[in-house]
Design a protein around this motif. Sequence first.
Motif, PDB file in Angstrom:
ATOM      1  N   MET A 163       0.801  -1.216   0.000  1.00  0.00           N
ATOM      2  CA  MET A 163       0.000   0.000   0.000  1.00  0.00           C
ATOM      3  C   MET A 163       0.835   1.267   0.000  1.00  0.00           C
ATOM      4  SD  MET A 163      -2.879  -1.151   2.814  1.00  0.00           S
ATOM      5  CE  MET A 163      -3.808   0.372   2.658  1.00  0.00           C
ATOM      6  N   LEU A 164       2.129   1.182   0.315  1.00  0.00           N
ATOM      7  CA  LEU A 164       2.891   2.399   0.579  1.00  0.00           C
ATOM      8  C   LEU A 164       3.103   3.253  -0.664  1.00  0.00           C
ATOM      9  CD1 LEU A 164       4.261   4.254   2.495  1.00  0.00           C
ATOM     10  CD2 LEU A 164       6.335   2.858   2.382  1.00  0.00           C
ATOM     11  N   LEU A 165       3.527   2.666  -1.780  1.00  0.00           N
ATOM     12  CA  LEU A 165       3.723   3.479  -2.978  1.00  0.00           C
ATOM     13  C   LEU A 165       2.430   4.158  -3.430  1.00  0.00           C
ATOM     14  CD1 LEU A 165       6.248   1.769  -5.428  1.00  0.00           C
ATOM     15  CD2 LEU A 165       6.493   3.905  -4.174  1.00  0.00           C
ATOM     16  N   PRO A 166       1.294   3.425  -3.509  1.00  0.00           N
ATOM     17  CA  PRO A 166       0.045   4.126  -3.849  1.00  0.00           C
ATOM     18  C   PRO A 166      -0.310   5.232  -2.860  1.00  0.00           C
ATOM     19  CG  PRO A 166      -0.228   1.766  -4.127  1.00  0.00           C
ATOM     20  CD  PRO A 166       1.096   1.959  -3.470  1.00  0.00           C
ATOM     21  N   LEU A 167      -0.032   5.033  -1.576  1.00  0.00           N
ATOM     22  CA  LEU A 167      -0.304   6.087  -0.593  1.00  0.00           C
ATOM     23  C   LEU A 167       0.576   7.312  -0.822  1.00  0.00           C
ATOM     24  CD1 LEU A 167      -0.721   3.955   2.657  1.00  0.00           C
ATOM     25  CD2 LEU A 167      -2.436   5.511   1.707  1.00  0.00           C
TER      26      LEU A 167
ATOM     27  N   THR B  67      -0.667   9.144  -3.822  1.00  0.00           N
ATOM     28  CA  THR B  67      -1.908   9.847  -3.509  1.00  0.00           C
ATOM     29  C   THR B  67      -1.627  11.100  -2.697  1.00  0.00           C
ATOM     30  OG1 THR B  67      -3.107   7.748  -3.519  1.00  0.00           O
ATOM     31  CG2 THR B  67      -4.171   9.600  -2.429  1.00  0.00           C
ATOM     32  N   ARG B  68      -0.700  11.003  -1.753  1.00  0.00           N
ATOM     33  CA  ARG B  68      -0.334  12.171  -0.931  1.00  0.00           C
ATOM     34  C   ARG B  68       0.190  13.313  -1.794  1.00  0.00           C
ATOM     35  NH1 ARG B  68       4.841  13.369   1.042  1.00  0.00           N
ATOM     36  NH2 ARG B  68       4.851  14.933   2.713  1.00  0.00           N
ATOM     37  N   LEU B  69       0.956  12.959  -2.840  1.00  0.00           N
ATOM     38  CA  LEU B  69       1.547  13.985  -3.710  1.00  0.00           C
ATOM     39  C   LEU B  69       0.645  14.331  -4.896  1.00  0.00           C
ATOM     40  CD1 LEU B  69       5.206  12.623  -3.783  1.00  0.00           C
ATOM     41  CD2 LEU B  69       4.369  14.632  -2.528  1.00  0.00           C
ATOM     42  N   ASP B  70      -0.516  13.661  -4.996  1.00  0.00           N
ATOM     43  CA  ASP B  70      -1.466  13.897  -6.085  1.00  0.00           C
ATOM     44  C   ASP B  70      -0.826  13.649  -7.447  1.00  0.00           C
ATOM     45  OD1 ASP B  70      -3.973  14.470  -7.095  1.00  0.00           O
ATOM     46  OD2 ASP B  70      -3.585  16.615  -7.284  1.00  0.00           O
ATOM     47  N   ILE B  71      -0.080  12.538  -7.553  1.00  0.00           N
ATOM     48  CA  ILE B  71       0.529  12.134  -8.818  1.00  0.00           C
ATOM     49  C   ILE B  71      -0.210  10.903  -9.326  1.00  0.00           C
ATOM     50  CG2 ILE B  71       2.655  11.431  -9.993  1.00  0.00           C
ATOM     51  CD1 ILE B  71       4.239  12.635  -7.699  1.00  0.00           C
ATOM     52  N   PRO B  72      -0.716  10.913 -10.547  1.00  0.00           N
ATOM     53  CA  PRO B  72      -1.373   9.715 -11.092  1.00  0.00           C
ATOM     54  C   PRO B  72      -0.396   8.543 -11.134  1.00  0.00           C
ATOM     55  CG  PRO B  72      -1.808  11.637 -12.473  1.00  0.00           C
ATOM     56  CD  PRO B  72      -0.744  12.050 -11.499  1.00  0.00           C
TER      57      PRO B  72
ATOM     58  N   ALA C 277      -4.534   0.191  -8.817  1.00  0.00           N
ATOM     59  CA  ALA C 277      -5.675   0.540  -7.980  1.00  0.00           C
ATOM     60  C   ALA C 277      -5.269   1.474  -6.845  1.00  0.00           C
ATOM     61  CB  ALA C 277      -6.312  -0.733  -7.417  1.00  0.00           C
ATOM     62  N   SER C 278      -6.271   2.075  -6.208  1.00  0.00           N
ATOM     63  CA  SER C 278      -6.051   2.993  -5.098  1.00  0.00           C
ATOM     64  C   SER C 278      -5.470   2.251  -3.900  1.00  0.00           C
ATOM     65  CB  SER C 278      -7.379   3.640  -4.692  1.00  0.00           C
ATOM     66  OG  SER C 278      -8.240   2.665  -4.116  1.00  0.00           O
ATOM     67  N   PRO C 279      -4.882   2.986  -2.941  1.00  0.00           N
ATOM     68  CA  PRO C 279      -4.274   2.318  -1.783  1.00  0.00           C
ATOM     69  C   PRO C 279      -5.234   1.396  -1.036  1.00  0.00           C
ATOM     70  CG  PRO C 279      -3.639   4.632  -1.834  1.00  0.00           C
ATOM     71  CD  PRO C 279      -4.661   4.448  -2.903  1.00  0.00           C
ATOM     72  N   ILE C 280      -6.476   1.846  -0.824  1.00  0.00           N
ATOM     73  CA  ILE C 280      -7.398   1.028  -0.039  1.00  0.00           C
ATOM     74  C   ILE C 280      -7.794  -0.235  -0.791  1.00  0.00           C
ATOM     75  CG2 ILE C 280      -9.534   2.146  -0.828  1.00  0.00           C
ATOM     76  CD1 ILE C 280      -8.697   1.109   2.792  1.00  0.00           C
ATOM     77  N   LEU C 281      -7.918  -0.148  -2.115  1.00  0.00           N
ATOM     78  CA  LEU C 281      -8.231  -1.332  -2.904  1.00  0.00           C
ATOM     79  C   LEU C 281      -7.036  -2.277  -2.990  1.00  0.00           C
ATOM     80  CD1 LEU C 281     -10.402   0.174  -5.785  1.00  0.00           C
ATOM     81  CD2 LEU C 281     -11.155  -1.098  -3.770  1.00  0.00           C
ATOM     82  N   ARG C 282      -5.824  -1.727  -3.051  1.00  0.00           N
ATOM     83  CA  ARG C 282      -4.639  -2.583  -3.011  1.00  0.00           C
ATOM     84  C   ARG C 282      -4.591  -3.350  -1.696  1.00  0.00           C
ATOM     85  NH1 ARG C 282      -0.041  -1.885  -5.914  1.00  0.00           N
ATOM     86  NH2 ARG C 282       0.512  -3.831  -4.830  1.00  0.00           N
ATOM     87  N   GLY C 283      -4.895  -2.656  -0.600  1.00  0.00           N
ATOM     88  CA  GLY C 283      -4.899  -3.319   0.693  1.00  0.00           C
ATOM     89  C   GLY C 283      -5.952  -4.399   0.776  1.00  0.00           C
TER      90      GLY C 283
END
Length: 348
Positions: free
Chosen positions: A96-100, A103-108, A112-118
Amino acid sequence: MVRAQNRFAAPRQASIPPEIRANIHVLLVAKHVFAGEGLHHEDGNHAVYHREIRAMLEDIGISLSLADSYEVLFDHPGCDFIFPLLNRGGFLNSEMLLPLLCTRLDIPFLGASPILRGLSDDKHLAKLEAKARGLPMAPWAIYRRGAPVLETDCPMAERMVIKPNASSASWGVRDASDWQGIARAVAAIHDEGHDAIVEPFLPGHDIEVPMMLSGGHPVLCPMFMNQQEDPWRLRTYAEKRDLTDCNGGYEMVLFDDPEWTNRIGQLARQMAKVFHPFDYGRFEFRINPETGELIFLETNLNCNLWSQKTFGWVSMQLGWTHAELIETILTESMHRQGMIDERTTLAA
């Protein structure tokens, strides 16, 4: 290989438009992106996989930066898009860390999103989603690190499989035939810093159901069977990562039996609804031809894209090159996230 018959709503091929290709800056974050030739002593063919993706992105002709650690995203790295392949970071829920961070930096970013990866990587939670949607399931037990390990929670069978709850490529898998052996295996997995999941061993063959976005919707790709000489054999991490000369006596073959593919396709589409939007993923089932039993196993979002794994076989069945498949997945992801408008260059 015999190409699949037209039983799949095949994804459409897509390419990054020239004006986007000339200006976009992509950051590839992969553990072995700087690795030399050969296999890694622990991660095996993942080193080959990461080098292959790097070369492919370079050949596409986009501006590419490289990194092999999470720290590159502690501050904005000055890129437009992230291709994240640093999954097993050596700590619990590292997927989950890279997607998070993206998301924090608002870079596409791809996937999937962090929560869906988790949700996907937590096998217990993914099984709960499948059970809620009526998919055929085997019983299981989850033993979280720090929580009680009780025999009463275990769905005992003649042979049990114990593995980390977020295991990939059969990493850390063990088996046992009694509670004492199960408890020891769970304790060992907890000592390694992971939660443990326990379930009966299911003889048979794995059915791989790859899906990817096409036109903004998840589409089924050709299915494959990992056909084993011995359906009772427990495949290991070393085999899947080419760290042993023994491949376990299995062969990847096209699975194109309409009696099964129609049913499995419907079940996979049910699970895809849980994780949509995702850019690509694989849904796994176990089939026992002798008994006719079909069981859902797990979901793998952001799964292996190496040419020698399932999606490499998908590209061959579709009549695409592997590079065309990777660029299609990238293009669809960029379109989904508003980086490419409706004028996207599409091939029939």
